[in-house]
Design an enzyme around this catalytic site. Structure first.
Site, PDB file in Angstrom:
ATOM      1  N   LYS A  32     -27.415 -36.937   6.214  1.00 55.81           N
ATOM      2  CA  LYS A  32     -27.564 -38.055   5.281  1.00 55.81           C
ATOM      3  C   LYS A  32     -26.188 -38.496   4.787  1.00 55.81           C
ATOM      4  CE  LYS A  32     -28.207 -35.089   1.223  1.00 55.81           C
ATOM      5  NZ  LYS A  32     -28.957 -34.858  -0.019  1.00 55.81           N
ATOM      6  N   ARG A  90     -31.238 -25.489   6.205  1.00 53.98           N
ATOM      7  CA  ARG A  90     -30.761 -26.875   6.222  1.00 53.98           C
ATOM      8  C   ARG A  90     -29.437 -26.988   5.456  1.00 53.98           C
ATOM      9  NH1 ARG A  90     -35.108 -26.926   2.422  1.00 53.98           N
ATOM     10  NH2 ARG A  90     -34.273 -27.663   0.437  1.00 53.98           N
ATOM     11  N   TYR A  98       0.708 -52.165 -10.612  1.00 51.13           N
ATOM     12  CA  TYR A  98      -0.010 -52.792 -11.723  1.00 51.13           C
ATOM     13  C   TYR A  98       0.093 -51.952 -13.000  1.00 51.13           C
ATOM     14  CZ  TYR A  98      -2.341 -55.748  -8.213  1.00 51.13           C
ATOM     15  OH  TYR A  98      -2.609 -56.629  -7.207  1.00 51.13           O
ATOM     16  N   CYS A 129      -3.532 -49.380  -5.551  1.00 49.44           N
ATOM     17  CA  CYS A 129      -4.001 -50.753  -5.400  1.00 49.44           C
ATOM     18  C   CYS A 129      -5.225 -50.800  -4.477  1.00 49.44           C
ATOM     19  CB  CYS A 129      -2.889 -51.627  -4.830  1.00 49.44           C
ATOM     20  SG  CYS A 129      -1.327 -51.520  -5.725  1.00 49.44           S
ATOM     21  N   MET A 130      -5.763 -51.980  -4.280  1.00 48.41           N
ATOM     22  CA  MET A 130      -6.942 -52.111  -3.434  1.00 48.41           C
ATOM     23  C   MET A 130      -6.671 -51.646  -2.002  1.00 48.41           C
ATOM     24  SD  MET A 130      -9.276 -55.463  -2.546  1.00 48.41           S
ATOM     25  CE  MET A 130      -9.915 -55.633  -4.205  1.00 48.41           C
ATOM     26  N   ASP A 131      -5.527 -52.028  -1.449  1.00 49.21           N
ATOM     27  CA  ASP A 131      -5.242 -51.770  -0.040  1.00 49.21           C
ATOM     28  C   ASP A 131      -4.002 -50.915   0.185  1.00 49.21           C
ATOM     29  OD1 ASP A 131      -7.312 -53.745   0.609  1.00 49.21           O
ATOM     30  OD2 ASP A 131      -5.836 -55.196  -0.101  1.00 49.21           O
ATOM     31  N   HIS A 178     -35.960 -26.865  -3.065  1.00 49.67           N
ATOM     32  CA  HIS A 178     -34.503 -26.982  -3.175  1.00 49.67           C
ATOM     33  C   HIS A 178     -33.994 -26.144  -4.339  1.00 49.67           C
ATOM     34  CE1 HIS A 178     -30.729 -28.785  -2.076  1.00 49.67           C
ATOM     35  NE2 HIS A 178     -30.504 -29.192  -3.312  1.00 49.67           N
ATOM     36  N   ARG A 195     -36.979 -32.389  -9.684  1.00 50.09           N
ATOM     37  CA  ARG A 195     -36.721 -33.679  -9.064  1.00 50.09           C
ATOM     38  C   ARG A 195     -38.026 -34.065  -8.386  1.00 50.09           C
ATOM     39  NH1 ARG A 195     -31.239 -33.986  -5.525  1.00 50.09           N
ATOM     40  NH2 ARG A 195     -32.562 -32.837  -4.080  1.00 50.09           N
TER      41      ARG A 195
END
Length: 391
Positions: free
Chosen positions: A38, A227, A271, A318-320, A168, A136
């Site tokens: 998952k 699992r 920034y 920063c973003m990139d 679980h 849960r």
């Protein structure tokens, strides 16, 4: 298009095979192995990892939702797949068509699934989720007199087949006595419910409760199938379990240098001007940012590896892009590989160091690696496959 090594993640198939062997060797040989893939195999790439787990001998796979199951089927994965989360009952026929197993957590939900299969000859394999203390999803496995009546009613539904039953553990990764006691209590509740079901003539083929932690610390609880999730990817499920079993991380995250400049004293970087040079410093710009999954809260908090030496992140991420101080490293040039976590020239930064800096768990760091990052699957030093989500 050639592989663009702007930023990338190396995935070690040798370590996947090692971890798989370690986990299987810790439980009886008759026990089946369910590979938890998952969340894009915890950020490692669900389809390639599923193929490699299949080749290693995994018996089942598990995902969170029907979209993830569909992704695997479209990726030519034919192993049995169990959906661990909720799927709206209107998709019951799709589940049957794709040969998917669905968790069932209540009588009402079971009846809805059955209703959507009426008028067909379809039978959906399901795994009953018992709540032994996770609080849960699930049927109460304790202090609830009506649970057995509900499960008897589920077993009587003509379009459902109870293939499995599972639970679980929330604290199996802890050595605290109170948590060990609670884990044992959960297991006893599970066994008690299994005995009660047997008394009703309900005996599922697959009984499973061991997540990563229980597969390591409580192998006697393995029953028919384990699992393990995070342990498959080489990460201990908690700090307390580091070293309990020989696990080797699959993923290492790397980026590259796009520019290097020397700044005079009293120059602010990035920034918000959160970092200012106190003396002449050589600063490198890296081609990775928060849009790639590098959390902005790492700003001014962590270091990466360059030529085997630590280089601190300076200024806000920063973003990139982000910046590191490379003043203390010799022979640095544009294009050099910088390691965010993993090994570099004999040195290592474990992913746990990053998760500790965020006061979170390695799961979150791994799952947060963005799909801009290609995954490169390596058998030794040989590139076996490249997963590029965008191109």
């Amino acid at each position: 298009m050639k592989l663009l090594k702007r930023s990338w993640a190396d995935i070690s198939l040798d370590n996947l095979a090692h971890n798989y062997t370690q986990l299987r060797g810790n439980v009886p040989s008759s026990c089946k192995f369910l590979g938890v893939v998952k969340a894009d195999a915890y950020g490692h790439g669900a389809v390639p990892i599923s193929h490699y787990l299949r080749d290693l001998g995994a018996d089942y796979l598990a995902v969170s939702n029907i979209e993830e199951a569909l992704q695997l089927r479209r990726g030519d994965i034919r192993l049995p797949i169990l959906i661990l989360g909720y799927t709206p009952a209107i998709y019951a026929e799709d589940l049957v068509d794709m040969n998917i197993r669905q968790e069932v957590h209540s009588l009402e939900y079971a009846q809805q699934l059955n209703q959507h299969l009426e008028g067909t000859d379809d039978v959906l394999p399901v795994h009953i989720k018992l709540d032994t203390g996770m609080s849960r999803l699930g049927f109460f496995a304790y202090d609830c007199e009506q649970t057995l009546d509900e499960l008897k009613a589920v077993a009587a539904l003509p379009h459902l087949h109870i293939e499995g039953v599972f639970m679980h553990f929330p604290v199996a990764d802890s050595h605290l006595k109170e948590n060990e006691d609670f884990t044992r209590l959960q297991y006893q509740r599970f066994l008690s419910m299994l005995d009660s079901l047997k008394g009703l003539g309900i005996e599922p083929e697959l009984r499973h409760c061991c997540n990563s932690a229980a597969s390591i610390l409580y192998p006697e609880y393995a029953l028919d199938m384990i699992r393990p999730g995070i342990a498959t990817y080489g990460i201990a499920p908690s700090d307390e379990l580091r070293g309990e079993i020989d696990l080797r991380p699959l993923m290492s995250l790397h980026t590259s240098i796009s520019q290097i400049r020397t700044f005079a004293p009293n120059i602010s970087v990035s920034y918000g001007r959160t970092y200012t040079t106190s003396e002449s410093r050589k600063i490198a710009v890296l081609t990775i940012g928060y849009a790639d999954g590098l959390n902005r809260n790492f700003s001014n908090q962590i270091s990466f590896l360059l030529h085997g030496k630590r280089v601190p992140v300076v200024g806000r991420i920063c973003m990139d892009m982000c910046m590191v101080d490379v003043t203390e490293v010799d022979n640095v040039k544009v294009g050099d590989k910088v390691t965010v976590f993993g090994t570099n020239s004999g040195a290592e930064i474990p992913v746990e160091e990053l998760s500790d800096a965020l006061h979170t768990i390695p799961y979150e760091v791994l799952c947060g690696i963005n799909k801009r990052i290609p995954r490169i699957y390596l058998d030794g030093k040989n590139r076996m496959e490249v997963l590029q989500y965008i191109v």
